[in-house]
Scaffold this motif. Sequence first.
Motif, mmCIF file in Angstrom:
data_model
loop_
_atom_site.group_PDB
_atom_site.id
_atom_site.type_symbol
_atom_site.label_atom_id
_atom_site.label_comp_id
_atom_site.label_asym_id
_atom_site.label_seq_id
_atom_site.Cartn_x
_atom_site.Cartn_y
_atom_site.Cartn_z
ATOM 1 N N PHE A 38 4.696 6.086 5.861
ATOM 2 C CA PHE A 38 4.076 6.988 4.881
ATOM 3 C C PHE A 38 2.812 6.376 4.282
ATOM 4 O O PHE A 38 1.801 7.071 4.097
ATOM 5 N N LEU A 39 2.863 5.089 3.972
ATOM 6 C CA LEU A 39 1.703 4.447 3.362
ATOM 7 C C LEU A 39 0.522 4.360 4.334
ATOM 8 O O LEU A 39 -0.624 4.643 3.960
ATOM 9 N N THR A 40 0.804 3.974 5.577
ATOM 10 C CA THR A 40 -0.297 3.882 6.550
ATOM 11 C C THR A 40 -0.882 5.248 6.840
ATOM 12 O O THR A 40 -2.099 5.384 7.043
ATOM 13 N N ASN A 41 -0.038 6.294 6.839
ATOM 14 C CA ASN A 41 -0.554 7.657 7.028
ATOM 15 C C ASN A 41 -1.486 8.058 5.891
ATOM 16 O O ASN A 41 -2.540 8.669 6.107
ATOM 17 N N SER A 42 -1.085 7.734 4.667
ATOM 18 C CA SER A 42 -1.917 8.089 3.511
ATOM 19 C C SER A 42 -3.273 7.404 3.573
ATOM 20 O O SER A 42 -4.299 7.994 3.209
ATOM 21 N N ILE A 43 -3.270 6.155 4.032
ATOM 22 C CA ILE A 43 -4.545 5.432 4.148
ATOM 23 C C ILE A 43 -5.354 5.977 5.323
ATOM 24 O O ILE A 43 -6.570 6.185 5.219
#
Length: 366
Positions: A268-273
């Motif tokens: 989720f975090l890498t997608n947001s970035i």
Amino acid sequence: MKEIITDSIDSNLLFTILNHSYHGIAIVGLDGKWILVSKSICDMLGYTESELLEMTFQEITVKEDLATDLVELNKLMNNEIKNYELQKRYFKKNGSIVWAQLSVTLVRDEFNKPKYFISQLQDITDKINAIEARKVLVEIIKERNRRLVNFSNIVTHNLRTHSGNLKTLLTFIEGDIVNFKSYENVPMLYEAFDNLEKTVSDLNEIANETHYDKSKLKPIKLNNFVKSAIQNVSALAKYHSCFIENNVDDSLYVIGIEAYLDSIFLNFLTNSIKYKSEDRKCDIKLSSKVEGDFVLITLADNGLGIDLEQYGDRLFSLYQTFHTHIESKGLGLFITKNQIESLGGKVAVTSVLNEGTSFVVYLKKA
């Protein structure tokens, strides 16, 4: 020969039953010859009535199934059983095979002597084919799982080897460069290697499992994995000038598997970035709350957003992408959703194009 059947039955009623029965009904002689057949049997086997009446059931039975049928017939003749049922195959007139559920009863005369057989046939070809198809599918899945386990073992072994080599190289660099550890980003580099080793270790444990083992579920402090995921993407976040705010309650525990939680938050975090907007500074917020038996973790960003009207029903499907990002493979959300559901949870999403996306992860409260 019809008179031997109809001497005690209203012949009109008999032929009405034979011609209108949904499943096949037949009168068969003691020698196996068809005496009367219903229209549905003719339709099932592809023969006309006159053609069947010149034949025996033995002639059109698949050889491998005939022996079992004859054994049961002999039991009927010897009064050992009252009736029997079995699944058997017949050759149709065109040479193809039809599967039938056969039920047979023996009619005796007033002196208890065998007179003829009453047979009922139901076409179960589609059912048998479906069962066989499922068996083939199960074998395919077993083989793919076997290959996946082998692949996982290879990957985790190689990752462990490369991780060890990189850490060794880092040690060499530390010896070659004066005050190496004093550089601003070096602590993050060491921590990244430690996290990589931990992830490889967790993946190796999963790779050694041939099936999902619920005994691996255990209470886990949620914020530890949120902090770990944030640390793992810290270099990426710094490069893209993304601010990550962690408001997850430090006292919450969830039921989970460590490697899965690590993967879920990291994805989720890498997608947001990855899908940040170029029009504003990237901002990601994580928060939590408790609802009944679940802990809800919200991951909200102010990125590109997703057109849920167009993509909502296949957002978590395999190989689905919603932006033209060069690194988009359509795997991350599919894997993440499956990991969440395997832990007994679920995931929901709200999104507005050019405003941002919010994922809510439901995990069972410990």
